[in-house]
Design a protein around this motif. Structure first.
Motif, mmCIF file in Angstrom:
data_model
loop_
_atom_site.group_PDB
_atom_site.id
_atom_site.type_symbol
_atom_site.label_atom_id
_atom_site.label_comp_id
_atom_site.label_asym_id
_atom_site.label_seq_id
_atom_site.Cartn_x
_atom_site.Cartn_y
_atom_site.Cartn_z
ATOM 1 N N SER A 89 0.796 -1.222 0.000
ATOM 2 C CA SER A 89 0.000 0.000 0.000
ATOM 3 C C SER A 89 0.830 1.275 0.000
ATOM 4 O O SER A 89 0.278 2.375 -0.086
ATOM 5 C CB SER A 89 -0.954 0.008 1.205
ATOM 6 N N ALA A 90 2.155 1.153 0.073
ATOM 7 C CA ALA A 90 3.002 2.344 -0.004
ATOM 8 C C ALA A 90 2.818 3.087 -1.317
ATOM 9 O O ALA A 90 3.138 4.272 -1.411
ATOM 10 C CB ALA A 90 4.472 1.968 0.165
ATOM 11 N N ALA A 91 2.278 2.413 -2.312
ATOM 12 C CA ALA A 91 2.052 3.052 -3.599
ATOM 13 C C ALA A 91 0.984 4.140 -3.534
ATOM 14 O O ALA A 91 0.913 4.993 -4.417
ATOM 15 C CB ALA A 91 1.652 2.010 -4.644
ATOM 16 N N CYS A 92 0.161 4.107 -2.491
ATOM 17 C CA CYS A 92 -0.980 5.026 -2.468
ATOM 18 C C CYS A 92 -1.330 5.552 -1.085
ATOM 19 O O CYS A 92 -2.245 6.365 -0.954
ATOM 20 C CB CYS A 92 -2.207 4.339 -3.063
ATOM 21 N N HIS A 93 -0.619 5.137 -0.031
ATOM 22 C CA HIS A 93 -1.042 5.499 1.316
ATOM 23 C C HIS A 93 -0.963 6.993 1.596
ATOM 24 O O HIS A 93 -1.700 7.521 2.425
ATOM 25 C CB HIS A 93 -0.257 4.713 2.369
ATOM 26 N N ALA A 94 -0.061 7.702 0.902
ATOM 27 C CA ALA A 94 0.133 9.115 1.217
ATOM 28 C C ALA A 94 -1.127 9.933 0.980
ATOM 29 O O ALA A 94 -1.388 10.909 1.696
ATOM 30 C CB ALA A 94 1.284 9.685 0.407
ATOM 31 N N GLN A 95 -1.917 9.558 -0.026
ATOM 32 C CA GLN A 95 -3.132 10.331 -0.290
ATOM 33 C C GLN A 95 -4.067 10.305 0.906
ATOM 34 O O GLN A 95 -4.802 11.260 1.156
ATOM 35 C CB GLN A 95 -3.844 9.804 -1.533
ATOM 36 N N MET A 96 -4.020 9.222 1.673
ATOM 37 C CA MET A 96 -4.888 9.107 2.837
ATOM 38 C C MET A 96 -4.561 10.164 3.892
ATOM 39 O O MET A 96 -5.457 10.765 4.473
ATOM 40 C CB MET A 96 -4.753 7.718 3.466
ATOM 41 N N TYR A 97 -3.278 10.385 4.137
ATOM 42 C CA TYR A 97 -2.938 11.296 5.230
ATOM 43 C C TYR A 97 -2.510 12.688 4.774
ATOM 44 O O TYR A 97 -2.644 13.642 5.529
ATOM 45 C CB TYR A 97 -1.873 10.704 6.155
ATOM 46 N N THR A 98 -2.035 12.841 3.543
ATOM 47 C CA THR A 98 -1.644 14.179 3.108
ATOM 48 C C THR A 98 -2.852 15.074 2.905
ATOM 49 O O THR A 98 -2.805 16.281 3.200
ATOM 50 C CB THR A 98 -0.839 14.128 1.793
ATOM 51 N N MET A 99 -3.953 14.517 2.405
ATOM 52 C CA MET A 99 -5.092 15.379 2.128
ATOM 53 C C MET A 99 -5.739 15.882 3.413
ATOM 54 O O MET A 99 -6.512 16.833 3.400
ATOM 55 C CB MET A 99 -6.103 14.666 1.236
ATOM 56 N N GLY A 100 -5.389 15.280 4.573
ATOM 57 C CA GLY A 100 -5.932 15.742 5.841
ATOM 58 C C GLY A 100 -5.512 17.163 6.159
ATOM 59 O O GLY A 100 -6.278 17.945 6.733
ATOM 60 N N ALA A 101 -4.279 17.530 5.792
ATOM 61 C CA ALA A 101 -3.814 18.901 6.026
ATOM 62 C C ALA A 101 -4.631 19.883 5.207
ATOM 63 O O ALA A 101 -5.014 20.956 5.694
ATOM 64 C CB ALA A 101 -2.326 19.017 5.672
ATOM 65 N N LEU A 102 -4.915 19.526 3.956
ATOM 66 C CA LEU A 102 -5.757 20.378 3.118
ATOM 67 C C LEU A 102 -7.164 20.454 3.677
ATOM 68 O O LEU A 102 -7.761 21.538 3.751
ATOM 69 C CB LEU A 102 -5.768 19.823 1.685
ATOM 70 N N LEU A 103 -7.701 19.320 4.093
ATOM 71 C CA LEU A 103 -9.075 19.277 4.587
ATOM 72 C C LEU A 103 -9.248 20.070 5.879
ATOM 73 O O LEU A 103 -10.213 20.839 6.028
ATOM 74 C CB LEU A 103 -9.494 17.818 4.816
ATOM 75 N N ARG A 104 -8.319 19.912 6.814
ATOM 76 C CA ARG A 104 -8.490 20.525 8.127
ATOM 77 C C ARG A 104 -7.976 21.957 8.209
ATOM 78 O O ARG A 104 -8.442 22.740 9.044
ATOM 79 C CB ARG A 104 -7.800 19.665 9.194
ATOM 80 N N HIS A 105 -7.014 22.317 7.335
ATOM 81 C CA HIS A 105 -6.380 23.620 7.489
ATOM 82 C C HIS A 105 -6.377 24.472 6.230
ATOM 83 O O HIS A 105 -6.029 25.654 6.295
ATOM 84 C CB HIS A 105 -4.940 23.438 7.984
ATOM 85 N N GLY A 106 -6.747 23.890 5.092
ATOM 86 C CA GLY A 106 -6.760 24.650 3.854
ATOM 87 C C GLY A 106 -7.941 25.603 3.778
ATOM 88 O O GLY A 106 -8.950 25.445 4.486
ATOM 89 N N SER A 107 -7.839 26.587 2.914
ATOM 90 C CA SER A 107 -8.938 27.525 2.718
ATOM 91 C C SER A 107 -10.115 26.829 2.036
ATOM 92 O O SER A 107 -9.953 25.798 1.383
ATOM 93 C CB SER A 107 -8.474 28.703 1.855
ATOM 94 N N ASP A 108 -11.287 27.407 2.171
ATOM 95 C CA ASP A 108 -12.465 26.845 1.504
ATOM 96 C C ASP A 108 -12.262 26.800 -0.001
ATOM 97 O O ASP A 108 -12.676 25.846 -0.675
ATOM 98 C CB ASP A 108 -13.709 27.677 1.839
ATOM 99 N N GLU A 109 -11.603 27.824 -0.540
ATOM 100 C CA GLU A 109 -11.371 27.863 -1.978
ATOM 101 C C GLU A 109 -10.490 26.701 -2.435
ATOM 102 O O GLU A 109 -10.774 26.049 -3.454
ATOM 103 C CB GLU A 109 -10.710 29.186 -2.363
ATOM 104 N N LEU A 110 -9.416 26.423 -1.688
ATOM 105 C CA LEU A 110 -8.540 25.317 -2.058
ATOM 106 C C LEU A 110 -9.259 23.986 -1.942
ATOM 107 O O LEU A 110 -9.127 23.108 -2.808
ATOM 108 C CB LEU A 110 -7.283 25.315 -1.181
#
Length: 394
Positions: A89-110
């Motif tokens: 799963s190392a081929a795809c696991h990063a999408q699971m946890y990297t998008m959390g920063a965008l979701l929790r802290h990114g602007s509504d526009e992003l």
């Protein structure tokens, strides 16, 4: 072997269905597929595309943005089952946890611009560019700099262990925007970089150097040479990026713990099957306590780590502090999978070194979890100081 018990607050039926769904998808990619990609050090693009199309890589994205709106508990089950099936799963696991920063802290526009397209698979967010050769585990000492220039920031520096950037459309990049002061966690800013724009309009500012490792891991050194990123692509507040990275680390540790747990179960299942079939000196080798005891010991370690994984995931999903539990889950799971891998290799004897049995491949893959995403010795130091109250050692 019986299934593990799900964490409190999560229905067993829900997890059982998710397990079955993930297993059915993984069954379409047998051992030979993973053997071939490992031999050629080829990114398993068709597997990742299939997983994305199924919606399994969007389990953490809220339904408002086209995802499943589930928790880290469910995401960890997906990661576990990929490894438990013999995949990686190392081929795809990063999408699971990297998008959390965008979701929790990114602007509504992003979030509105990118998350729906990440959920559908139109865009891939697989790259997390943080670690640097000199700083290593001391993230607060990174030197890659981002300087404001009008409506942009200009990023210059050198990263290593930036995995899957060649397979990604988007990347999260941590860079220094001000000098480190008394609070050494300040001065770092997290950027969402649209790699499509960079590759099309300023290709000379991004150099990617693939690094061949002991197993199939699409990792690279990256050189940023004056790469321009729009100022509105800052995640959260300027100079506060380290906090956002830490926020994602807990999810990362839980998810990688689940991968190690999947490996542990895979090793034990394969070894038990082999021990029940292989006959030497007129009887099956599984009748020998020298074979039984290491497997039984490894299985108990995997089960114990599994319980800590669920506890850490429960706390995370409930929005409660879980740093200690997430770190302990990762530590216990990595040690358990390594014990299971050694027991499986001993059980198979010489055949364990033959690629057709897949033990040697998974053995190489599972060794990483003791080192990444954080070295187990640092976890021990964290538990000693943060949990037990001992003096800081680093």
């Amino acid at each position: 072997m019986s299934e593990t018990t799900p964490g409190r607050g999560v229905g067993a039926g829900d997890l059982d269905g998710l397990r079955a769904r993930t297993r059915a998808l993984c069954a379409r990619f047998p051992d030979q597929y993973w053997r071939d990609t490992d031999r050629d050090r080829r990114y398993p693009q068709d597997f990742v595309d299939t997983l994305t199309a199924s919606g399994l890589l969007a389990v953490l994205i809220p339904t408002a943005y086209g995802g499943s709106g589930l928790g880290v508990t469910q995401a960890s089950v997906v990661m576990e089952e990929i490894n438990r099936s013999g995949g990686h799963s190392a081929a795809c696991h990063a999408q699971m946890y990297t998008m959390g920063a965008l979701l929790r802290h990114g602007s509504d526009e992003l979030k509105e611009r990118y998350l729906p397209r990440v959920a559908t698979g139109e865009l891939r967010l697989q790259a997390f560019s943080v670690t640097e050769p000199a700083a290593g585990s001391d993230t607060t000492s990174i030197a890659t700099a981002a300087t404001r220039a009008g409506d942009d920031y200009v990023i210059t520096g050198h990263k290593n262990w930036t995995s899957r950037i060649l397979e990604s459309d988007l990347a999260l990049v941590l860079a220094r925007t001000s000098d480190r002061g008394a609070d050494r966690t300040r001065g770092l800013t997290l950027f969402l970089v649209d790699l499509r724009q960079v590759r099309a309009e300023q290709p000379a500012t991004l150099e990617v150097v693939p690094v061949r490792t002991m197993f199939n891991y699409a990792t690279n050194q990256v050189f940023y040479r004056g790469m321009r990123v729009p100022a509105d692509h800052v995640i959260g507040e300027v100079d506060a990026g380290f906090r956002y990275v830490i926020d994602g680390w807990n999810a990362e540790r839980i998810l990688l713990a689940s991968e190690a747990i999947g490996d542990g179960y895979w090793f034990i299942q394969r070894a038990v099957a082999y021990a029940n079939e292989r006959e030497v000196f007129g009887r099956r080798i599984g009748a020998n306590q020298g074979v039984q005891f290491p497997l039984a010991d490894a299985y108990m370690k995997v089960r114990a780590a599994d319980l800590m994984r669920y506890e850490a995931a429960r706390l995370f999903d409930e929005g409660k502090p879980c740093g200690a539990e997430a770190n302990m889950a990762k530590h216990l799971a990595s040690e358990a999978s390594w014990a299971a891998g050694n027991a499986a290799l001993d059980t198979h004897g010489g055949n364990g070194f033959v690629d057709q049995y897949d033990i040697e491949r998974k053995f190489r893959e599972t060794r990483m979890y003791q080192i990444a995403p954080v070295n187990n010795n640092l976890i021990k130091a964290f538990v000693a100081t943060k949990v037990l109250g001992l003096p800081r050692s680093y």
